[in-house]
Design a protein around this motif. Structure first.
Motif, PDB file in Angstrom:
ATOM      1  N   ARG A 204       0.838  -1.201   0.000  1.00 33.86           N
ATOM      2  CA  ARG A 204       0.000   0.000   0.000  1.00 33.86           C
ATOM      3  C   ARG A 204       0.871   1.248   0.000  1.00 33.86           C
ATOM      4  O   ARG A 204       1.817   1.348   0.778  1.00 33.86           O
TER       5      ARG A 204
ATOM      6  N   LEU B  95      -4.299   5.152   7.423  1.00 32.72           N
ATOM      7  CA  LEU B  95      -4.981   4.008   8.040  1.00 32.72           C
ATOM      8  C   LEU B  95      -6.006   4.459   9.078  1.00 32.72           C
ATOM      9  O   LEU B  95      -5.851   5.507   9.702  1.00 32.72           O
TER      10      LEU B  95
ATOM     11  N   ARG C  14     -12.401   4.488  14.512  1.00 31.09           N
ATOM     12  CA  ARG C  14     -13.719   3.876  14.694  1.00 31.09           C
ATOM     13  C   ARG C  14     -13.707   2.826  15.791  1.00 31.09           C
ATOM     14  O   ARG C  14     -12.655   2.297  16.153  1.00 31.09           O
TER      15      ARG C  14
ATOM     16  N   ALA D  21      -5.685  -0.523  11.312  1.00 31.89           N
ATOM     17  CA  ALA D  21      -6.096  -1.681  10.512  1.00 31.89           C
ATOM     18  C   ALA D  21      -6.795  -1.279   9.223  1.00 31.89           C
ATOM     19  O   ALA D  21      -7.965  -0.883   9.240  1.00 31.89           O
TER      20      ALA D  21
HETATM   21  O1  TXA Z   1     -14.677  -0.783   7.598  1.00 37.09           O
HETATM   22  C1  TXA Z   1     -13.546  -0.298   7.556  1.00 37.09           C
HETATM   23  O2  TXA Z   1     -13.350   0.916   7.606  1.00 37.09           O
HETATM   24  C2  TXA Z   1     -12.351  -1.260   7.432  1.00 37.09           C
HETATM   25  C3  TXA Z   1     -12.271  -2.083   8.724  1.00 37.09           C
HETATM   26  C4  TXA Z   1     -11.048  -2.985   8.739  1.00 37.09           C
HETATM   27  O3  TXA Z   1     -12.281  -1.213   9.812  1.00 37.09           O
HETATM   28  N1  TXA Z   1     -11.157  -0.564   7.165  1.00 37.09           N
HETATM   29  C5  TXA Z   1     -10.899   0.011   5.964  1.00 37.09           C
HETATM   30  O4  TXA Z   1      -9.636   0.555   5.872  1.00 37.09           O
HETATM   31  O5  TXA Z   1     -11.671   0.026   5.048  1.00 37.09           O
HETATM   32  P1  TXA Z   1      -8.936   0.950   4.499  1.00 37.09           P
HETATM   33  O6  TXA Z   1      -7.554   1.250   4.884  1.00 37.09           O
HETATM   34  O7  TXA Z   1      -9.134  -0.112   3.515  1.00 37.09           O
HETATM   35  O8  TXA Z   1      -9.620   2.273   4.079  1.00 37.09           O
HETATM   36  C6  TXA Z   1      -9.388   3.411   4.884  1.00 37.09           C
HETATM   37  C7  TXA Z   1      -9.616   4.672   4.130  1.00 37.09           C
HETATM   38  C8  TXA Z   1      -8.405   5.194   3.380  1.00 37.09           C
HETATM   39  O9  TXA Z   1      -8.299   4.704   2.091  1.00 37.09           O
HETATM   40  C9  TXA Z   1      -8.676   6.674   3.377  1.00 37.09           C
HETATM   41  O10 TXA Z   1      -9.511   6.975   2.300  1.00 37.09           O
HETATM   42  C10 TXA Z   1      -9.467   6.905   4.606  1.00 37.09           C
HETATM   43  O11 TXA Z   1      -9.826   5.667   5.111  1.00 37.09           O
HETATM   44  N2  TXA Z   1      -8.670   7.597   5.628  1.00 37.09           N
HETATM   45  C11 TXA Z   1      -7.941   7.063   6.623  1.00 37.09           C
HETATM   46  N3  TXA Z   1      -7.348   8.007   7.348  1.00 37.09           N
HETATM   47  C12 TXA Z   1      -7.712   9.183   6.813  1.00 37.09           C
HETATM   48  C13 TXA Z   1      -7.405  10.535   7.108  1.00 37.09           C
HETATM   49  N4  TXA Z   1      -6.600  10.857   8.129  1.00 37.09           N
HETATM   50  N5  TXA Z   1      -7.965  11.487   6.330  1.00 37.09           N
HETATM   51  C14 TXA Z   1      -8.779  11.153   5.290  1.00 37.09           C
HETATM   52  N6  TXA Z   1      -9.089   9.892   4.952  1.00 37.09           N
HETATM   53  C15 TXA Z   1      -8.571   8.925   5.703  1.00 37.09           C
END
Ligand code: TXA
Ligand code: MG
Length: 319
Positions: free
Chosen positions: A50, A56, A113, A133
């Motif tokens: 990634r 994350l 979350r 995660a």
């Molecule tokens: O349902 C879910 O959210 C799952 C389970 C495992 O909790 N997690 C998930 O994580 O879908 P991931 O990494 O596949 O997608 C997380 C997304 C990132 O691609 C990004 O778009 C957004 O969350 N994200 C994370 N941190 C962020 C931040 N500080 N600012 C803006 N977007 C953020």
């Protein structure tokens, strides 16, 4: 291959040692590490291949804990947290320094979350750190909703998969935050727009950056135009018309229509919530079939249908 089991103590021990463990949530399986340990977090990016510009989500078990990781909690967001946590909702909150910059890709906000899964909630309570995660799939591919999905793709790079069965919701959490003082949605997901608006008491717009047509900017996190993608080409449209054109095709269907092709039905009774729970298993199953191409049509745009259609559009985008 990784060991699949229900041993929370073992999972806690591995995570405390800085190792990676796949964890069940109600949305999809996550690839977890100690969010406060930069080396462990770096291992997550490496295992998933990634890019580090894609931040994350951190997972914890109580609103009090969340407040240890953020500088402020805007009242509209706290209302949502109280209504839907534990549940498929992620909030973007101004981060405290304790959260490493690697977790947030250098951004000032951290995504947080409280997941709604009994095993993972128990695990989180046993740890003295939150878990970073992302979904437990190689970057860009379909998210996992069963332990076997994780094992197939990441089994060689992780030690343990905590077995929590099939994910009940089946699509990722809805991401909500503030933009110029106004609440907005950054990712459609397991909490429907209706559910969010019911608590906020007004229309909650979708952040401009995430609209699919004008967005493929990798300097902004997540929400890339091509995402959740099977290896095979996915084409969206009228299935019967498409079947005339594509001979060796498999169909991802919905409702009671029958097609003369290998078919995975998301919900025979046309239940959108059931379709969400089956979506990623359906995409994986057809991706592993002998068909050359996958066909599907959009679902009705109600409840989780909007989030499902968003996933389908991204899965069908040119890579
Ligand atoms: O349902 C879910 O959210 C799952 C389970 C495992 O909790 N997690 C998930 O994580 O879908 P991931 O990494 O596949 O997608 C997380 C997304 C990132 O691609 C990004 O778009 C957004 O969350 N994200 C994370 N941190 C962020 C931040 N500080 N600012 C803006 N977007 C953020
Ligand atoms: Mg993901």
């Amino acid at each position: 291959m990784a060991v699949i089991g229900k041993d929370i103590l073992k999972a806690a021990q591995l995570l405390t040692e800085g190792k990676l463990v796949a964890i069940p949530t109600e949305t999809v399986y996550g690839l977890a590490s100690n969010a406060l340990d930069v080396t462990a977090v770096a291992g997550v990016f490496k295992a998933k291949n990634r890019p580090t510009f894609d931040p994350l989500i951190i997972h914890t078990y109580s609103i009090e804990k969340v407040k240890e990781y953020c500088r402020e909690f805007p009242s509209e967001l706290e209302k949502l947290a109280k209504a839907y946590w534990p549940g498929p909702l992620t909030l973007l909150l101004p981060k405290k320094n304790i959260i490493p910059d690697l977790v947030t890709s250098g951004l000032d906000r951290v995504a947080v979350r409280i997941p709604n899964h009994p095993l993972t909630l128990e695990l989180l309570q046993q740890l003295n750190f939150p878990l970073a995660a992302p979904s437990a799939n190689p970057f860009g591919y379909v998210s996992p909703t069963k332990p076997e999905h994780v094992n197939k793709q990441l089994g060689n790079v992780i030690d343990y998969i905590l077995d929590g069965g099939n994910c009940e919701v089946g699509i990722e959490s809805t991401i909500v935050g503030m933009e110029n003082g106004k609440i907005c949605i950054y990712r459609l997901g397991g909490s429907s727009i209706e559910q969010i608006e019911k608590v906020v008491g007004k229309n909650v717009p979708i952040a401009i950056g995430m609209k699919i047509n004008n967005y493929n900017d990798p300097s902004a996190p997540g929400q890339l135009k091509s995402h959740y993608s099977p290896t095979k080409k996915l084409i969206i449209g009228n299935i019967e018309e498409l079947l005339k054109k594509f001979k060796n095709a498999a169909v991802l269907s919905f409702g009671n229509k029958k097609h003369n092709a290998l078919t995975f039905n998301l919900s025979e009774k046309a239940d959108i919530t059931e379709a969400a729970a089956n979506l990623f298993t359906g995409l994986r199953t057809l991706d592993e079939s002998d068909a050359e191409i996958i066909l599907c049509d959009y679902l009705p745009e109600t409840g989780l249908g909007i989030a499902i259609n968003d996933r389908l559009t991204r899965a069908s985008a040119e890579k």
